[in-house]
Design a protein around this motif. Structure first.
Motif, PDB file in Angstrom:
ATOM      1  N   UNK A   1      45.880  32.846  50.987  1.00  0.00           N
ATOM      2  CA  UNK A   1      46.769  33.681  50.174  1.00  0.00           C
ATOM      3  C   UNK A   1      46.868  33.138  48.755  1.00  0.00           C
ATOM      4  N   UNK A   2      46.869  31.815  48.630  1.00  0.00           N
ATOM      5  CA  UNK A   2      46.952  31.195  47.313  1.00  0.00           C
ATOM      6  C   UNK A   2      45.746  31.582  46.463  1.00  0.00           C
ATOM      7  N   UNK A   3      44.600  31.613  47.090  1.00  0.00           N
ATOM      8  CA  UNK A   3      43.366  32.010  46.387  1.00  0.00           C
ATOM      9  C   UNK A   3      43.485  33.452  45.886  1.00  0.00           C
ATOM     10  N   UNK A   4      43.986  34.342  46.719  1.00  0.00           N
ATOM     11  CA  UNK A   4      44.128  35.755  46.337  1.00  0.00           C
ATOM     12  C   UNK A   4      45.077  35.904  45.157  1.00  0.00           C
ATOM     13  N   UNK A   5      46.220  35.209  45.232  1.00  0.00           N
ATOM     14  CA  UNK A   5      47.220  35.293  44.158  1.00  0.00           C
ATOM     15  C   UNK A   5      46.656  34.729  42.855  1.00  0.00           C
ATOM     16  N   UNK A   6      46.000  33.565  42.929  1.00  0.00           N
ATOM     17  CA  UNK A   6      45.499  32.939  41.705  1.00  0.00           C
ATOM     18  C   UNK A   6      44.419  33.785  41.053  1.00  0.00           C
ATOM     19  N   UNK A   7      43.607  34.479  41.854  1.00  0.00           N
ATOM     20  CA  UNK A   7      42.608  35.380  41.296  1.00  0.00           C
ATOM     21  C   UNK A   7      43.279  36.473  40.467  1.00  0.00           C
ATOM     22  N   UNK A   8      44.455  36.877  40.930  1.00  0.00           N
ATOM     23  CA  UNK A   8      45.149  37.991  40.290  1.00  0.00           C
ATOM     24  C   UNK A   8      45.913  37.570  39.033  1.00  0.00           C
ATOM     25  N   UNK A   9      46.494  36.385  39.026  1.00  0.00           N
ATOM     26  CA  UNK A   9      47.418  36.058  37.934  1.00  0.00           C
ATOM     27  C   UNK A   9      46.955  34.910  37.040  1.00  0.00           C
ATOM     28  N   UNK A  10      45.817  34.256  37.369  1.00  0.00           N
ATOM     29  CA  UNK A  10      45.418  33.080  36.584  1.00  0.00           C
ATOM     30  C   UNK A  10      45.150  33.436  35.120  1.00  0.00           C
ATOM     31  N   UNK A  11      44.556  34.616  34.888  1.00  0.00           N
ATOM     32  CA  UNK A  11      44.297  35.040  33.511  1.00  0.00           C
ATOM     33  C   UNK A  11      45.577  35.187  32.721  1.00  0.00           C
ATOM     34  N   UNK A  12      46.559  35.795  33.351  1.00  0.00           N
ATOM     35  CA  UNK A  12      47.862  35.980  32.708  1.00  0.00           C
ATOM     36  C   UNK A  12      48.482  34.625  32.374  1.00  0.00           C
ATOM     37  N   UNK A  13      48.424  33.692  33.342  1.00  0.00           N
ATOM     38  CA  UNK A  13      49.031  32.376  33.128  1.00  0.00           C
ATOM     39  C   UNK A  13      48.339  31.617  32.002  1.00  0.00           C
ATOM     40  N   UNK A  14      47.024  31.724  31.949  1.00  0.00           N
ATOM     41  CA  UNK A  14      46.277  31.029  30.915  1.00  0.00           C
ATOM     42  C   UNK A  14      46.621  31.591  29.530  1.00  0.00           C
ATOM     43  N   UNK A  15      46.743  32.916  29.460  1.00  0.00           N
ATOM     44  CA  UNK A  15      47.080  33.570  28.181  1.00  0.00           C
ATOM     45  C   UNK A  15      48.429  33.106  27.664  1.00  0.00           C
ATOM     46  N   UNK A  16      49.367  32.886  28.583  1.00  0.00           N
ATOM     47  CA  UNK A  16      50.722  32.540  28.177  1.00  0.00           C
ATOM     48  C   UNK A  16      51.042  31.053  28.365  1.00  0.00           C
TER      49      UNK A  16
END
Length: 802
Positions: free
Chosen positions: A84-99
């Motif tokens: 589940x962690x892998x699925x979530x990180x795929x979805x939000x890692x770009x957002x987190x990196x941007x901010x």
């Protein structure tokens, strides 16, 4: 310890670094509640979950990602197990990196860093090779290896296709539909087995329990029938176990442990320690199966070999394992070739056929081994090059000596050839080697001398199965070089053949070697065409560069390509199968003792042969299959194999001047380096078809010129205008030493070939009236001196006129 407790312990060790940071937890279930319970001192501002924004859990408000930015969240912890962690990180890692928000998993590790490690390996994969993998294996005690896509693949790349054919296999209507529905009813978050699926099948169809059981067994059998082993990786894992590594096989299949064991036996995995599979330990792989199965071994140096699919390389990093990315042939070609473009033009059946063909013919995950397919104009064209499987005997693994064939070699009073085979253990390979010699050696009087180099296995009982050979037994382990030298003293033949015990000779392998030396007294040594067991080329003669390193010409290519099928002078022949004159061998003094225990003695012998003005030749008509790496492994960092590096330096020091004067720098075109070109001129002869010298005067005339060119020292390349192989005339020219360019590859790409190689071709002679215009047009754009003869019967060539 449950996996959730393990995750919390890992998080406890790292979360202190974030004291005072504004933290949000991604998730609202048991994992998030456990973190809130265990870390009340941390500044956890809120929970994240897009579906429940605005609600409260455990006194914390659920917010959106946009809210996290507004609230100046500095750290987001994904409160979930690995999948589940892998699925979530795929979805939000770009957002987190941007901010500039740090994204952690519940193991306290930076998700961006974990993915960076995998990306680095992906970017470096083009240069990743077998030596690199062996290096990783050597520095780890435990090896966890993914089963599917690393050790084997299924024939089907779509589950629907598998079930469709299963339905036909079982002869049962609607099986595919019901089978898919049965699996969809399973909660995939929990470990489940095929039995669980067929329990659901029973509730859907209400068939008799006995019939359901038979269907389950048929699926298991059908699954096993449609597995393709990836032999290169299987061999590497087997070698690792023999070297004392603990091997754990990681499987995410839903079949029983019994079926997985059958599968491992089928693909050739000899021994292993344990299978890691969810339904065996009642834990999913992503939620504790690996840690549970390894036990205390997880604290040691562990290497995880897996594919970059979902969380396969993510989870091992959370356990502090070293990771090794392995790509399937399909993935490699999808990324590095034109496979993607080809796929869009194919029907489903074509795709399925291509998938199977690729994995059957290309079983290596290393790009250097399948470069020919990557560089081909069309993938289908490469696959159409059939790698005809050699005629091989199965290796006797579990056997009773009484069940094996007794081999009775003929008694020979005056042998022409003495075949010397040094042996240390590996009875099965030695037995099959002898069996292949017995069945495939015709029209040559020979003796066989086996040197038993202090074996401890059934090799000591070899004389119970094999009669008519001489067995020399060393009291201590002398190893390859000294064993060969010792046996040569006892040899009675005019010629010595040194043959590795991990070889199987093919039909009529010996006679072409003998004939080559018989017809030309200036030839001192010759060697065979070496194949891998899967039919791919291992070596068509060797190249020695100025720095003393060597290259196996043609490695991994189709052995039927014209460039590998003509007799030619070479730098050296690998010692797996070489023939040398006994008088010359005695004059040289055998293999040089400075290379004890092994490696470089074969290339050194070739240099000694040429030092005495004798030639070293490659004979493609002699075909030998070599099971590379059986005796000494493939790792150049340990064991006997490390002498390959040590002895290369010794070889360079001994022959430094000769190498500098008479050998090419590494990187020189193979067109030049593969044969001893030096200052020899190259002639390219064009003619209307292959000359059939016993049919017409024109053919006889040009055919008679060819030996004259060769005698004068020219290298001769022959181009039949129809690009056809004509038996036996093409073969006879190849045996003379002429490279004949035939086949569709040359027909389609001849202009490209001649433009690429024209710097190395001195003269061209055209003797094909009906096709000359085509060839003349391309020759005009080169620096090749060209002469044209229209009249077949008045062919007179004067090089000074060019």
């Amino acid at each position: 310890m449950r996996e959730i407790e393990f995750r919390l312990n890992c998080l406890k060790r790292s979360i202190k670094k974030f004291d005072g940071k504004r933290i949000a937890l991604y998730g609202i279930a048991a994992n998030a509640k456990a973190i809130l319970r265990d870390f009340p001192e941390q500044n956890i501002i809120a929970l994240l979950d897009e579906k429940h924004v605005g609600k409260y859990i455990c006194g914390k408000k659920i917010i959106s990602l946009e809210d996290a930015v507004r609230l100046d969240i500095e750290v987001i912890i994904i409160a979930a197990e690995a999948a589940s962690s892998w699925i979530v990180s795929e979805r939000i890692s770009g957002f987190c990196q941007t901010h500039s928000i740090l994204l952690l998993n519940m193991y306290g590790m930076d998700e961006q860093e974990i993915k960076r490690q995998i990306l680095v390996r992906d970017l470096e994969y083009e240069r990743f090779n077998e030596g690199d993998l062996n290096g990783l294996i050597n520095r780890n005690e435990i090896i966890c290896c993914q089963l599917m896509d690393v050790l084997c693949v299924g024939k089907y790349f779509k589950k629907e296709e598998f079930f469709k054919d299963l339905e036909e296999f079982c002869g049962m209507e609607n099986l595919a539909r019901n089978r898919i529905c049965s699996e969809n009813m399973i909660d995939s978050r929990r470990p489940y087995s095929l039995k669980d699926i067929y329990n659901n099948y029973w509730t859907i169809t209400l068939k008799e329990k006995e019939e359901i059981q038979r269907l389950q067994e048929k699926e298991e059998d059908f699954f096993l029938e449609n597995i393709i082993p990836l032999k290169k990786m299987v061999a590497i894992v087997n070698t690792a176990f023999e070297q004392g590594k603990k091997i754990f096989i990681v499987s995410e299949l839903y079949y029983s442990e019994t079926v997985i064991k059958r599968l491992l036996k089928k693909i050739g995995i000899k021994k292993y320690n344990k299978i890691i599979q969810g339904n065996i330990v009642n834990r999913t792989v992503s939620d504790g199966a690996i840690r549970h199965t390894l036990g205390k071994d997880i604290e040691k140096n562990v290497l995880y070999i897996g594919t970059n699919d979902r969380y396969n390389l993510i989870l091992p990093q959370m356990y502090q394992m070293e990771i090794c990315l392995i790509k399937s042939v399909w993935d490699i070609l999808w990324q590095f070739s034109d496979l993607r473009a080809n796929i869009y033009e194919m029907e489903e059946e074509q795709k399925k056929s291509l998938w199977e063909s690729l994995h059957r013919k290309l079983d290596s995950p290393f790009i250097e081994d399948i470069r020919g397919c990557i560089d081909s104009e069309k993938i289908e064209d490469f696959i159409e090059k059939e790698f005809v499987l050699p005629d091989l005997y199965d290796l006797p693994v579990y056997f009773d000596m009484k069940e094996l064939e007794i081999i009775n070699f003929p008694e020979v009073s005056i042998p022409v050839v003495s075949i010397i085979i040094p042996v240390h253990n590996e009875f099965g390979y030695t037995y099959n080697c002898l069996k292949s010699i017995y069945h495939n050696t015709k029209d040559v009087k020979y003796e066989v001398i086996v040197v038993d180099d202090a074996s401890t296995d059934d090799t000591r009982r070899l004389d119970e199965l094999v009669n008519g050979i001489r067995i020399l037994r060393n009291e201590s382990n002398l190893l390859f070089l000294q064993s060969c030298n010792k046996a040569s003293v006892k040899a009675r033949g005019k010629y010595l053949v040194f043959l590795n015990n991990d070889t199987q000779v093919q039909y009529n392998w010996l006679k072409p070697l003998v004939l080559l030396l018989e017809k030309d007294p200036n030839i001192g040594m010759a060697g065979s065409k070496l194949l891998y067991p899967d039919g791919k080329l291992q070596e068509a003669g060797g190249i020695i560069w100025q720095d003393g390193t060597a290259a196996n010409y043609g490695r991994g290519d189709s052995p039927d390509m014209p460039e590998y099928n003509y007799v030619r002078e070479v730098d050296y022949i690998s010692g797996a199968s070489i023939i040398v004159r006994k008088t010359l061998w005695d004059e040289i003094g055998g293999f040089d003792g400075r290379y004890i225990p092994a490696y470089c003695e074969d290339s050194d012998l070739a240099m000694e042969v040429r030092k005495r003005n004798k030639k070293v030749m490659y004979q493609p008509a002699s075909v030998v299959v070599h099971f590379e790496g059986i005796s000494n492994g493939k790792d150049t960092d340990k064991g006997i194999k490390r002498y390959q590096v040590i002895n290369t330096e010794k070889f360079l020091q001994k022959w430094k001047e000769t190498l500098r004067e008479k050998h090419y720098q590494k990187g020189t075109s193979y067109f030049v380096a593969r044969e001893k070109k030096s200052d020899r001129k190259t002639i390219l002869i064009f003619r209307q078809g292959t000359p059939m010298y016993d049919y017409d005067a024109g053919s006889k005339t040009i055919y008679n010129y060819i030996p004259l060119f060769l005698e004068k020292g020219y290298l001769v390349k022959f181009v039949p205008s129809d690009f056809l192989y004509v038996s036996p005339y093409t073969y006879e020219m190849q045996q003379l030493g002429v490279e004949v360019l035939y086949g569709d590859q040359y027909k389609k790409n001849f202009d490209e070939w001649i433009l690429k190689n024209q710097p190395f071709i001195d003269y061209a002679i055209l003797n094909c009236p009906n096709y000359s215009e085509r060839f003349i047009n391309i020759l005009k754009s080169t620096s090749i001196k060209t002469q044209y003869y229209e009249n077949n019967t008045h062919f007179i060539w004067k090089p000074e006129s060019l």
